[in-house]
Scaffold this active site. Structure first.
Site, PDB file in Angstrom:
ATOM      1  N   ASN A 415       0.821  -1.206   0.000  1.00  0.00           N
ATOM      2  CA  ASN A 415       0.000   0.000   0.000  1.00  0.00           C
ATOM      3  C   ASN A 415       0.859   1.262   0.000  1.00  0.00           C
ATOM      4  O   ASN A 415       0.501   2.263  -0.626  1.00  0.00           O
ATOM      5  CB  ASN A 415      -0.914   0.002   1.218  1.00  0.00           C
ATOM      6  CG  ASN A 415      -1.880   1.170   1.199  1.00  0.00           C
ATOM      7  OD1 ASN A 415      -2.789   1.228   0.384  1.00  0.00           O
ATOM      8  ND2 ASN A 415      -1.698   2.107   2.115  1.00  0.00           N
ATOM      9  N   ARG A 418       1.913   2.140  -3.478  1.00  0.00           N
ATOM     10  CA  ARG A 418       0.814   2.652  -4.303  1.00  0.00           C
ATOM     11  C   ARG A 418       0.421   4.077  -3.946  1.00  0.00           C
ATOM     12  O   ARG A 418      -0.117   4.793  -4.791  1.00  0.00           O
ATOM     13  CB  ARG A 418      -0.422   1.750  -4.161  1.00  0.00           C
ATOM     14  CG  ARG A 418      -0.286   0.391  -4.796  1.00  0.00           C
ATOM     15  CD  ARG A 418      -1.642  -0.289  -4.875  1.00  0.00           C
ATOM     16  NE  ARG A 418      -2.223  -0.481  -3.557  1.00  0.00           N
ATOM     17  CZ  ARG A 418      -2.105  -1.588  -2.839  1.00  0.00           C
ATOM     18  NH1 ARG A 418      -1.409  -2.610  -3.326  1.00  0.00           N
ATOM     19  NH2 ARG A 418      -2.662  -1.681  -1.648  1.00  0.00           N
ATOM     20  N   SER A 456      11.722   0.481 -11.783  1.00  0.00           N
ATOM     21  CA  SER A 456      11.798   1.548 -10.789  1.00  0.00           C
ATOM     22  C   SER A 456      13.171   1.603 -10.133  1.00  0.00           C
ATOM     23  O   SER A 456      13.743   2.685  -9.948  1.00  0.00           O
ATOM     24  CB  SER A 456      10.706   1.341  -9.732  1.00  0.00           C
ATOM     25  OG  SER A 456      10.736   2.358  -8.765  1.00  0.00           O
ATOM     26  N   HIS A 460      15.840   4.758 -10.480  1.00  0.00           N
ATOM     27  CA  HIS A 460      16.281   5.453  -9.263  1.00  0.00           C
ATOM     28  C   HIS A 460      17.807   5.407  -9.125  1.00  0.00           C
ATOM     29  O   HIS A 460      18.441   6.425  -8.812  1.00  0.00           O
ATOM     30  CB  HIS A 460      15.623   4.822  -8.032  1.00  0.00           C
ATOM     31  CG  HIS A 460      14.238   5.302  -7.769  1.00  0.00           C
ATOM     32  ND1 HIS A 460      13.140   4.808  -8.435  1.00  0.00           N
ATOM     33  CD2 HIS A 460      13.750   6.235  -6.908  1.00  0.00           C
ATOM     34  CE1 HIS A 460      12.043   5.407  -7.995  1.00  0.00           C
ATOM     35  NE2 HIS A 460      12.391   6.284  -7.078  1.00  0.00           N
TER      36      HIS A 460
END
Length: 557
Positions: A415, A418, A456, A460
Site C-alpha cells: 500500500n 501505491r 523503478s 532510481h
C-alpha cells in the site's frame, strides 16, 4: 415513612439510580424537605453521579466513533460509485462502437490493446494535505516543523558567531549545489523543445499515412525506430553527456536528469495513448480526428500528470495567492534541507570519513543518520509532491490534485508503494504492469510485478549514480531485495496499528542506511580520489578501501 436521608447507603443506592442536578444544591448534596442528609450519604451520591457521567461520556465517544466510521464508509462508497459512473459515461461511445463489431472483430480487439474502460479516470479533487491543514491539530504539526526550522537557523547563526566572531549569512553549499545554472537552463530548453516537436510530428505523419498506406507495418516500424532513436540519443544521451562532461554539481544534475526522465515518460504516454486510437479509427473506417491538437500536447507537457488525455477536468479560476504560497513553501523546504545538511550531516560525515569504517562505526552511522534521513524524506514529499505539483496544477487549473494518498497510514509496503507517489505509480501501473500482462495474456502477474520493481530500481539508481558521480547500488539493492520481500510479506492483508509501526520502523531504518552509505561514499570519492581510475575502480565503492592512513594529506580540508 422512613426518611431517605437517615437510611443506609445501601438503601439509598437502591432507591436512587441517578440524581439530577436540579435536585442538588451547590455542594452536590440532595435537597430534602425539612431534613438534611448525612455527609457520608452525600459523598456516595456525588460518586454515583460522577460514575454515571463517565459512563455516559464513554458511550457518547463510542457512538461518535461508530458514526464517523459509517459516514466515512458511505462517503467512500459514494465517491467510488461516482467515479465508476463517470468512467461508464466517458466510455459510452467506445461501448457503442464495440457492440457494433462482429464476434471475430471483438476478439481481435481484445487482444490488440487493454480495455480502455479500466484506464485512469481524472476527477476534480483536492490534495489530501490541503484538507488536513484545515484541521487545527494537523496544522499544529506543520507549525512544529516551522519552529524546528527556526531553531536550526538560530543554532547555525550562534555557532558561526562563536567561531567567526560575526554573523555569517553565506550559503556556500547552496551556491555550489546549483552551480552552472545557465547551462542547465539552456540544456533544458533544448530537451523541452525537442520533446515538443519530435513526438508530435512523428505521430502526425504516421497517423496521416497509416490509414491509406499498403505498407502499414513498414511505416509503423520506421516511425517507432525514429522515436526510439530520438529518445535514446537526444533525450537519453545528450543530458547525461552534458552532466558528465561539465561536472555539474548535485542539484543542477538532479534538475536535468529528473527532467530527462519526466520528458521520456511523458512522450511515451503521449504515443502509447494515441497509437491505439489511430488504429481503432482506421479499423472502424471513421473520419474522426485521430491526432490531438498541438495545444493539448503542450498542456500535457506542463500538467502534473504522466498519463495523457486530450482533456482534463479544470477548475474555474486561478488562485494566485495559493500559487505564491506553494512556491514559498518550496523555497522554505530548500532552506530547511540546507540547514539539515549543515547541522546534522556534514559535521558528522566529515569526522567519520577520517576514521576507520568498521562495524561499530557503521552501526552508529546508520542510527545517527535516521533523523536527517527522515527529515529529508518529509521535505522531499512536502516540497515536490504537495507544493510544487499543486502550484503548477493551480496555474494550469488542473482539477485532479490526488498526487499522493495517505501513505503515512499504510500497514503494508504494498500500500505504501501505491500511495506514496501516485503520479509515478499510475505510469508504472498502466504502461509497465498492465502492458506486460497484456503481452503475456495475464499469465505472469508475479513476473509483471518483478518487472515494475526492476524498472523503478534501475531508474532510481541511474539518477543517483549520474548526480552523485559514482556507482554505489545501495538503493537498487534495497529496492530489489528488501523492497520485493516486504511487498509480499507486508501485504494488504496486514491490518492493525502494529503493522503501521513496523512499516515506519523499516522506512526509518532504510533512510538511515541510504544517508549513511551514500554520504560515506561521497567523502571517500573526494578524500581518496584516483587520477586515472580503471573500469573496476569505477564499479568498486571507494569507501571500502579509503582509510585515514592512506590519505593523511587531505585531512586538513
Amino acid at each position: 415513612m422512613v426518611n431517605e436521608g437517615a437510611g443506609t447507603p445501601r438503601n439509598r443506592r437502591g432507591s436512587h439510580k441517578v440524581v439530577s442536578s436540579s435536585d442538588q444544591d451547590g455542594t452536590g448534596a440532595e435537597r430534602t424537605t425539612g431534613e438534611v442528609p448525612f455527609p457520608s450519604n452525600g459523598t456516595v451520591e456525588v460518586e454515583h453521579i460522577i460514575s454515571a457521567k463517565l459512563q455516559l461520556k464513554k458511550k457518547a465517544e463510542h457512538l461518535k466513533a461508530d458514526l464517523m466510521r459509517q459516514f466515512d464508509t458511505q462517503v467512500n462508497e459514494f465517491m467510488d460509485s461516482l467515479i465508476e459512473e463517470s468512467a461508464s459515461l466517458g466510455s459510452s461511445h467506445v461501448s457503442t462502437v464495440f457492440q457494433s463489431l462482429s464476434d471475430k472483430e471483438k476478439s481481435k480487439l481484445r487482444h490488440t490493446q487493454p480495455s480502455q474502460a479500466q484506464s485512469k479516470q481524472f476527477v476534480i479533487r483536492r490534495s489530501l494535505l490541503d484538507d488536513l491543514f484545515e484541521v487545527n491539530h494537523i496544522r499544529t504539526i506543520y507549525h512544529m516543523f516551522i519552529a524546528l526550522l527556526i531553531l536550526f537557523i538560530f543554532s547555525t547563526l550562534v555557532v558561526d558567531f562563536i567561531d567567526e566572531g560575526r554573523l555569517v549569512l553565506e550559503f556556500d553549499l547552496l551556491v555550489y549545489a546549483f552551480g552552472q545554472f545557465p547551462l542547465v537552463v539552456v540544456t533544458w530548453i533544448c530537451m523541452f523543445l525537442s520533446s515538443l516537436v519530435v513526438p508530435f510530428v512523428l505521430l502526425s505523419v504516421w497517423a496521416g499515412v497509416y490509414p491509406t498506406s499498403n505498407y502499414r507495418a513498414l511505416w509503423t516500424v520506421l516511425a517507432g525506430s525514429l522515436l526510439l532513436l530520438y529518445q535514446g540519443l537526444f533525450l537519453g544521451f545528450m543530458p547525461t553527456y552534458v552532466v558528465l562532461k561539465n561536472g555539474l554539481p548535485p542539484a543542477s544534475c538532479f534538475i536535468l536528469i529528473l527532467e530527462q526522465v519526466r520528458l521520456m515518460m511523458k512522450t511515451h504516454s503521449f504515443i502509447r495513448e494515441n497509437v491505439p486510437r489511430v488504429r481503432s479509427l482506421e479499423r472502424n473506417k471513421t473520419n474522426s480526428v485521430a491526432v490531438p491538437q498541438f495545444t493539448q500536447y503542450i498542456y500535457f507537457l506542463f500538467a502534473p500528470t504522466l498519463i495523457y488525455r486530450d482533456n482534463y477536468p479544470r477548475n474555474p479560476c486561478i488562485r494566485w495567492g495559493y500559487v505564491a504560497t506553494k512556491f514559498s513553501q518550496v523555497l522554505g523546504s530548500l532552506f530547511y534541507a540546507y540547514y539539515i545538511l549543515v547541522r546534522l550531516c556534514i559535521p558528522q560525515f566529515r569526522s567519520i570519513s577520517m576514521q576507520l569504517f568498521d562495524l561499530r562505526a557503521m552501526v552508529l552511522c546508520v542510527f545517527n543518520s535516521i533523523l536527517p534521513g527522515v527529515l529529508v524524506l518529509f521535505l522531499a514529499f512536502f516540497a515536490f509532491l504537495h507544493c510544487w505539483l499543486n502550484a503548477f496544477a493551480e496555474m494550469l487549473r488542473f482539477g485532479d490534485r490526488m498526487f499522493y494518498k495517505d501513505w503515512w497510514n499504510s500497514t503494508s509496503f504494498a500500500n505504501y508503494y501505491r500511495t506514496w507517489n501516485v503520479v509515478v505509480h499510475d505510469w508504472l501501473y498502466y504502461y509497465v504492469y498492465r502492458d506486460f500482462l497484456w503481452m503475456t495474456q495475464k499469465r505472469f502477474r508475479a513476473a509483471a510485478m518483478f518487472v515494475v520493481f526492476t524498472v523503478s530500481a534501475v531508474v532510481h539508481e541511474y539518477v543517483l549514480a549520474i548526480c552523485f558521480g559514482f556507482f554505489y547500488p545501495v538503493l537498487f539493492c534495497l529496492f530489489m531485495c528488501f523492497g520485493m520481500v516486504f511487498n509480499f510479506v507486508l501485504h494488504d492483508r496486514r491490518k492493525g496499528p502494529i503493522w503501521n509501526v513496523i512499516m515506519w520502523t523499516m522506512l526509518f531504518l532504510g533512510q538511515g542506511v541510504l544517508i549513511c552509505l551514500y554520504s560515506q561514499e561521497w567523502y571517500a570519492q573526494r578524500y581518496c580520489s584516483i587520477e586515472e581510475p580503471s573500469f573496476i575502480d569505477l564499479l568498486k565503492p571507494r569507501s571500502w578501501t579509503c582509510y585515514p592512513q592512506t590519505n593523511t594529506a587531505v585531512d586538513t580540508h
